[in-house]
Design a protein around this motif. Sequence first.
Motif, PDB file in Angstrom:
ATOM      1  N   PRO A   1       8.242  27.959 -23.600  1.00 17.82           N
ATOM      2  CA  PRO A   1       6.973  28.082 -22.853  1.00 17.82           C
ATOM      3  C   PRO A   1       6.396  26.712 -22.490  1.00 17.82           C
ATOM      4  O   PRO A   1       5.971  26.499 -21.345  1.00 17.82           O
ATOM      5  CB  PRO A   1       6.058  28.835 -23.823  1.00 17.82           C
ATOM      6  N   GLY A   2       6.403  25.784 -23.432  1.00 18.51           N
ATOM      7  CA  GLY A   2       5.852  24.454 -23.163  1.00 18.51           C
ATOM      8  C   GLY A   2       6.691  23.693 -22.150  1.00 18.51           C
ATOM      9  O   GLY A   2       6.159  23.049 -21.237  1.00 18.51           O
TER      10      GLY A   2
ATOM     11  N   ALA B   1       6.077  25.008 -18.711  1.00 19.46           N
ATOM     12  CA  ALA B   1       4.763  24.621 -18.187  1.00 19.46           C
ATOM     13  C   ALA B   1       4.829  23.193 -17.653  1.00 19.46           C
ATOM     14  O   ALA B   1       4.287  22.893 -16.578  1.00 19.46           O
ATOM     15  CB  ALA B   1       3.712  24.745 -19.287  1.00 19.46           C
ATOM     16  N   VAL B   2       5.514  22.328 -18.391  1.00 22.33           N
ATOM     17  CA  VAL B   2       5.662  20.943 -17.925  1.00 22.33           C
ATOM     18  C   VAL B   2       6.423  20.928 -16.602  1.00 22.33           C
ATOM     19  O   VAL B   2       6.018  20.278 -15.631  1.00 22.33           O
ATOM     20  CB  VAL B   2       6.416  20.098 -18.988  1.00 22.33           C
TER      21      VAL B   2
ATOM     22  N   HIS C   1      10.837  26.264 -27.778  1.00 21.43           N
ATOM     23  CA  HIS C   1       9.799  25.547 -27.031  1.00 21.43           C
ATOM     24  C   HIS C   1       9.817  25.842 -25.525  1.00 21.43           C
ATOM     25  O   HIS C   1       9.199  25.117 -24.747  1.00 21.43           O
ATOM     26  CB  HIS C   1       9.951  24.028 -27.261  1.00 21.43           C
TER      27      HIS C   1
END
Length: 540
Positions: free
Chosen positions: A241-242, A245-246, A239
């Motif tokens: 990438p997510g 981004a956060v 996870h």
Amino acid sequence: MQQANPSSDKAPRRLDALIIGAGFGGMYALHRVRGMGLDVHLIEAGDDVGGTWYWNRYPGARCDVMSIDYSYSFSDEIQQEWTWSEQFAAQPEILSYARFVADKLDLKRDISFETRATSVHYDEDAALWRIETDRGDLFEANYCLMATGPLSVPKQVDIPGADRFKGDLYLSGKWPHHDVDLKGKRVAVIGTGSSGIQIVPVVAEQAEHLYVYQRTPSFTLPMRNRKLDEDYVAHIKAHYPGLRAVARHSLTGGVRPITSRPVFSVTPAECEKLLEDAWQHSGLAFLGLFSDLLTNRDANEVVAEFVRGKIAETVNDPDTARRLTPRGYPIFARRPCLDTGYYEAYNRDNVTLKDCLEHPILEITETGIRTAEGEVEVDIIIAAIGYDALTGAMLSIDIEGRDGRRLKDKWADGGRSHLGLMIEGFPNLFVIAGPNGPSALANFILLNEQNVDWVCDCIEHMRAGGLRSIEANADAEDRWMDKVTTLGSHSLYPTANTWYTGANVPGKPRTFPVYIGGFGRYREICADAAAEGYRGFTLR
Ligand code: NAP
């Protein structure tokens, strides 16, 4: 260590770009600038990469930002190949990570180690920076990237007599590269900021006796570090990438809960429960608990009082607990510390707290430390007394911009910049994680990446348009400085004596050169300026 020194005949080496500093900012800059096909070189004072993690090898050194945040996000290959072993990594692991990245990207072939920039002067007619080093090297470069770090100049011990001490005196921020045997030794630690708080519990376990010289007590919260198990690591890797981004759009550049809940919106019982849960879970959780901790003194005091209660519960001797209890400044206005066993260390028979507010250190003698209470003889002194932060590294170099303007003069009243990235009067000089950006409050690795990406995009824009130079405009810099100062003045940050404000260095101008609007918002502001044709800058 592999060297890639330029010619020794002192003929200038002509480059497109020179980078100063091989910490995480400089390393990424070298990778990016090289990837643009430019002729680039990096100079670094140490004999290896890693920056702060190269120098800070004191006992207990560890990062209090979670490993999954405090690591490069630009390469999924690196994210997938590297596996962190702990939630909060220790210095040796972070240094290994820096070396792993340097090897993976083959960075060292373009780095001169053990080389320090002494002067950086701009030649306006040639639109070139001329850089001299302490090894006699000369470089000429169109662009100069200062990746010199916000916390890289340790304060020197300014206590009378320091030079006549016959034992060993070590600075936490310049820890020796040989083993330091503390077993059976009488050790003094001076300073109880983030560094001292990490040093104390580790040294307490080794030394015959440890004396902790504390001036201002810090608030510290339990780190609750843990080993990362395989399933967790696999989940994170799947996870990334997510998560990244956060982090990029968050307040501080990390994955952590945020809230819009003010302290007094909950009942005292609910508040106590939230605080207790956070204490048991991890001190980091405190930062996402309430929204008004740094704007409302009364709200802040509720949380401060909770932590004071924990100190009283943890430390057996009431007098020691009282002296360890911070008062007179808001919690979190000094950088919050995360510790492992700090307050517990004072329950050991071999640890003594020396209260320098009551009895200041008068001098260091040949054999120890003297206060009005008398002399304590020690074999080793560890000075964890902090840094000439944010501006110290750049001001330690003779930097001269357009029209002979000296950075020392420009920054006489404190560090000024536009967006923390560029300085009016100093064209084509880019600062990575500079003063007036979100530096002190952001995850440095993600901030470094964002700054370097902005600088590289800017250089690409200039090259595509046949432009020779870019410089921050005076009015844009003034407006940015106003914004930074105004935002800061609405918070409790400037009310404490910290390295954020310069108050920790005698004679340093007192300012608050940190953008507190949040990392995510800062990114947007920088991106907007670029998208609008580098609004606030003059391109020639
Ligand atoms: P610091 O926070 O500035 O703390 C320095 C300490 O030394 C303070 O307690 C200060 O007392 C004391 N001191 C300074 N001069 C003194 C003197 N002459 N006599 C007695 N005491 C003296 O420095 P730091 O602990 O090195 O931390 C600096 C920053 O580095 C941190 O805020 C953090 O950003 C970073 N850091 C991070 C980590 C981590 O990730 N865990 C670890 C270490 C450092 P006064 O406050 O009274 O001046």
